[in-house]
Design a protein around this motif. Structure first.
Motif, PDB file in Angstrom:
ATOM      1  N   GLU A   1      55.795 -58.735 -14.581  1.00 14.01           N
ATOM      2  CA  GLU A   1      55.954 -60.115 -14.109  1.00 14.01           C
ATOM      3  C   GLU A   1      54.925 -60.452 -13.038  1.00 14.01           C
ATOM      4  O   GLU A   1      54.451 -61.577 -12.965  1.00 14.01           O
ATOM      5  CB  GLU A   1      57.362 -60.345 -13.576  1.00 14.01           C
ATOM      6  N   THR A   2      54.577 -59.468 -12.210  1.00 11.23           N
ATOM      7  CA  THR A   2      53.598 -59.716 -11.145  1.00 11.23           C
ATOM      8  C   THR A   2      52.185 -59.334 -11.556  1.00 11.23           C
ATOM      9  O   THR A   2      51.238 -59.871 -11.013  1.00 11.23           O
ATOM     10  CB  THR A   2      53.976 -58.959  -9.863  1.00 11.23           C
ATOM     11  N   GLU A   3      52.049 -58.406 -12.511  1.00 14.44           N
ATOM     12  CA  GLU A   3      50.726 -57.963 -12.964  1.00 14.44           C
ATOM     13  C   GLU A   3      50.696 -57.884 -14.495  1.00 14.44           C
ATOM     14  O   GLU A   3      50.623 -56.791 -15.065  1.00 14.44           O
ATOM     15  CB  GLU A   3      50.394 -56.591 -12.389  1.00 14.44           C
ATOM     16  N   PRO A   4      50.740 -59.035 -15.178  1.00 14.47           N
ATOM     17  CA  PRO A   4      50.856 -59.007 -16.640  1.00 14.47           C
ATOM     18  C   PRO A   4      49.655 -58.386 -17.367  1.00 14.47           C
ATOM     19  O   PRO A   4      49.813 -57.873 -18.467  1.00 14.47           O
ATOM     20  CB  PRO A   4      51.031 -60.476 -17.019  1.00 14.47           C
ATOM     21  N   GLN A   5      48.497 -58.392 -16.758  1.00 10.04           N
ATOM     22  CA  GLN A   5      47.313 -57.852 -17.412  1.00 10.04           C
ATOM     23  C   GLN A   5      47.001 -56.413 -16.999  1.00 10.04           C
ATOM     24  O   GLN A   5      45.988 -55.856 -17.429  1.00 10.04           O
ATOM     25  CB  GLN A   5      46.078 -58.727 -17.110  1.00 10.04           C
ATOM     26  N   SER A   6      47.842 -55.806 -16.196  1.00 10.70           N
ATOM     27  CA  SER A   6      47.587 -54.445 -15.723  1.00 10.70           C
ATOM     28  C   SER A   6      47.535 -53.463 -16.900  1.00 10.70           C
ATOM     29  O   SER A   6      48.509 -53.293 -17.633  1.00 10.70           O
ATOM     30  CB  SER A   6      48.679 -54.004 -14.752  1.00 10.70           C
TER      31      SER A   6
ATOM     32  N   LEU B   1      52.066 -47.861 -19.835  1.00 11.90           N
ATOM     33  CA  LEU B   1      53.427 -47.338 -19.646  1.00 11.90           C
ATOM     34  C   LEU B   1      54.396 -48.020 -20.612  1.00 11.90           C
ATOM     35  O   LEU B   1      55.261 -47.362 -21.195  1.00 11.90           O
ATOM     36  CB  LEU B   1      53.894 -47.560 -18.207  1.00 11.90           C
ATOM     37  N   LEU B   2      54.231 -49.322 -20.784  1.00 10.75           N
ATOM     38  CA  LEU B   2      55.083 -50.053 -21.720  1.00 10.75           C
ATOM     39  C   LEU B   2      54.878 -49.523 -23.137  1.00 10.75           C
ATOM     40  O   LEU B   2      55.846 -49.302 -23.866  1.00 10.75           O
ATOM     41  CB  LEU B   2      54.785 -51.555 -21.664  1.00 10.75           C
TER      42      LEU B   2
ATOM     43  N   THR C   1      52.756 -52.386 -29.780  1.00  6.42           N
ATOM     44  CA  THR C   1      51.617 -53.175 -30.262  1.00  6.42           C
ATOM     45  C   THR C   1      51.357 -54.334 -29.324  1.00  6.42           C
ATOM     46  O   THR C   1      50.203 -54.615 -28.968  1.00  6.42           O
ATOM     47  CB  THR C   1      51.884 -53.693 -31.689  1.00  6.42           C
ATOM     48  N   PHE C   2      52.414 -55.006 -28.887  1.00  5.68           N
ATOM     49  CA  PHE C   2      52.267 -56.116 -27.944  1.00  5.68           C
ATOM     50  C   PHE C   2      51.574 -55.663 -26.662  1.00  5.68           C
ATOM     51  O   PHE C   2      50.705 -56.355 -26.132  1.00  5.68           O
ATOM     52  CB  PHE C   2      53.631 -56.732 -27.627  1.00  5.68           C
ATOM     53  N   ALA C   3      51.954 -54.505 -26.159  1.00  7.14           N
ATOM     54  CA  ALA C   3      51.340 -53.984 -24.933  1.00  7.14           C
ATOM     55  C   ALA C   3      49.837 -53.769 -25.138  1.00  7.14           C
ATOM     56  O   ALA C   3      49.031 -54.128 -24.272  1.00  7.14           O
ATOM     57  CB  ALA C   3      52.007 -52.678 -24.511  1.00  7.14           C
ATOM     58  N   LEU C   4      49.468 -53.229 -26.287  1.00 10.16           N
ATOM     59  CA  LEU C   4      48.042 -53.016 -26.568  1.00 10.16           C
ATOM     60  C   LEU C   4      47.308 -54.347 -26.748  1.00 10.16           C
ATOM     61  O   LEU C   4      46.172 -54.499 -26.299  1.00 10.16           O
ATOM     62  CB  LEU C   4      47.875 -52.134 -27.808  1.00 10.16           C
ATOM     63  N   GLU C   5      47.954 -55.313 -27.386  1.00  8.89           N
ATOM     64  CA  GLU C   5      47.336 -56.633 -27.544  1.00  8.89           C
ATOM     65  C   GLU C   5      47.080 -57.265 -26.177  1.00  8.89           C
ATOM     66  O   GLU C   5      46.048 -57.906 -25.966  1.00  8.89           O
ATOM     67  CB  GLU C   5      48.235 -57.546 -28.381  1.00  8.89           C
ATOM     68  N   THR C   6      48.008 -57.066 -25.257  1.00  3.23           N
ATOM     69  CA  THR C   6      47.843 -57.608 -23.909  1.00  3.23           C
ATOM     70  C   THR C   6      46.652 -56.959 -23.215  1.00  3.23           C
ATOM     71  O   THR C   6      45.847 -57.645 -22.582  1.00  3.23           O
ATOM     72  CB  THR C   6      49.127 -57.401 -23.082  1.00  3.23           C
TER      73      THR C   6
ATOM     74  N   HIS D   1      40.534 -49.551 -30.842  1.00  5.25           N
ATOM     75  CA  HIS D   1      40.766 -48.557 -31.894  1.00  5.25           C
ATOM     76  C   HIS D   1      42.247 -48.196 -31.969  1.00  5.25           C
ATOM     77  O   HIS D   1      42.825 -48.122 -33.063  1.00  5.25           O
ATOM     78  CB  HIS D   1      39.908 -47.311 -31.643  1.00  5.25           C
ATOM     79  N   GLU D   2      42.866 -47.996 -30.818  1.00  2.00           N
ATOM     80  CA  GLU D   2      44.290 -47.677 -30.808  1.00  2.00           C
ATOM     81  C   GLU D   2      45.113 -48.837 -31.374  1.00  2.00           C
ATOM     82  O   GLU D   2      46.075 -48.635 -32.126  1.00  2.00           O
ATOM     83  CB  GLU D   2      44.758 -47.328 -29.397  1.00  2.00           C
ATOM     84  N   LEU D   3      44.712 -50.062 -31.022  1.00  2.12           N
ATOM     85  CA  LEU D   3      45.403 -51.233 -31.552  1.00  2.12           C
ATOM     86  C   LEU D   3      45.247 -51.297 -33.079  1.00  2.12           C
ATOM     87  O   LEU D   3      46.208 -51.585 -33.796  1.00  2.12           O
ATOM     88  CB  LEU D   3      44.862 -52.507 -30.902  1.00  2.12           C
ATOM     89  N   ALA D   4      44.057 -50.997 -33.574  1.00  4.07           N
ATOM     90  CA  ALA D   4      43.829 -50.989 -35.027  1.00  4.07           C
ATOM     91  C   ALA D   4      44.753 -49.976 -35.705  1.00  4.07           C
ATOM     92  O   ALA D   4      45.336 -50.264 -36.760  1.00  4.07           O
ATOM     93  CB  ALA D   4      42.366 -50.670 -35.329  1.00  4.07           C
ATOM     94  N   ILE D   5      44.916 -48.823 -35.106  1.00  8.41           N
ATOM     95  CA  ILE D   5      45.813 -47.809 -35.671  1.00  8.41           C
ATOM     96  C   ILE D   5      47.249 -48.327 -35.682  1.00  8.41           C
ATOM     97  O   ILE D   5      47.969 -48.162 -36.668  1.00  8.41           O
ATOM     98  CB  ILE D   5      45.704 -46.481 -34.890  1.00  8.41           C
TER      99      ILE D   5
END
Length: 87
Positions: A17-22, A28-29, A43-48, A61-65
């Motif tokens: 909530e305070t650091e959405p792009q961290s 960790l998510l 997947t959402f965490a990687l997209e972020t 690459h990890e997101l593609a996997i």
């Protein structure tokens, strides 16, 4: 994260909530989501992460996997080729 991934996700979401792009918090998510059998959240965490660092080839690459494991070849190809743009 491994002992109580669902509980960890609640705490991680508060931090986001305070650091959405961290990148660190989103990683960790990703880990907690995978441990909780929530691949869409991972997947959402990687997209972020990628939205904030669109040239991070390791994360792309990890997101593609992740996309491939979700049977989304089109998004996987886009993620893989996105990292090559501008090199």
């Amino acid at each position: 994260v491994k002992k109580d991934p669902a509980g960890a996700i609640v705490e991680i979401e508060k931090a986001l909530e305070t650091e959405p792009q961290s990148q660190a918090i989103n990683l960790l998510l990703r880990d907690a989501a995978m441990a909780a059998n929530m691949p869409e959240t991972a997947t959402f965490a990687l997209e972020t992460i990628v939205s904030g660092a669109p040239r991070d080839t390791k994360m792309l690459h990890e997101l593609a996997i992740r996309y491939l494991t979700q049977d989304d070849a089109e998004k996987a190809v886009r993620a893989e080729t996105q990292g090559g743009e501008g090199r």
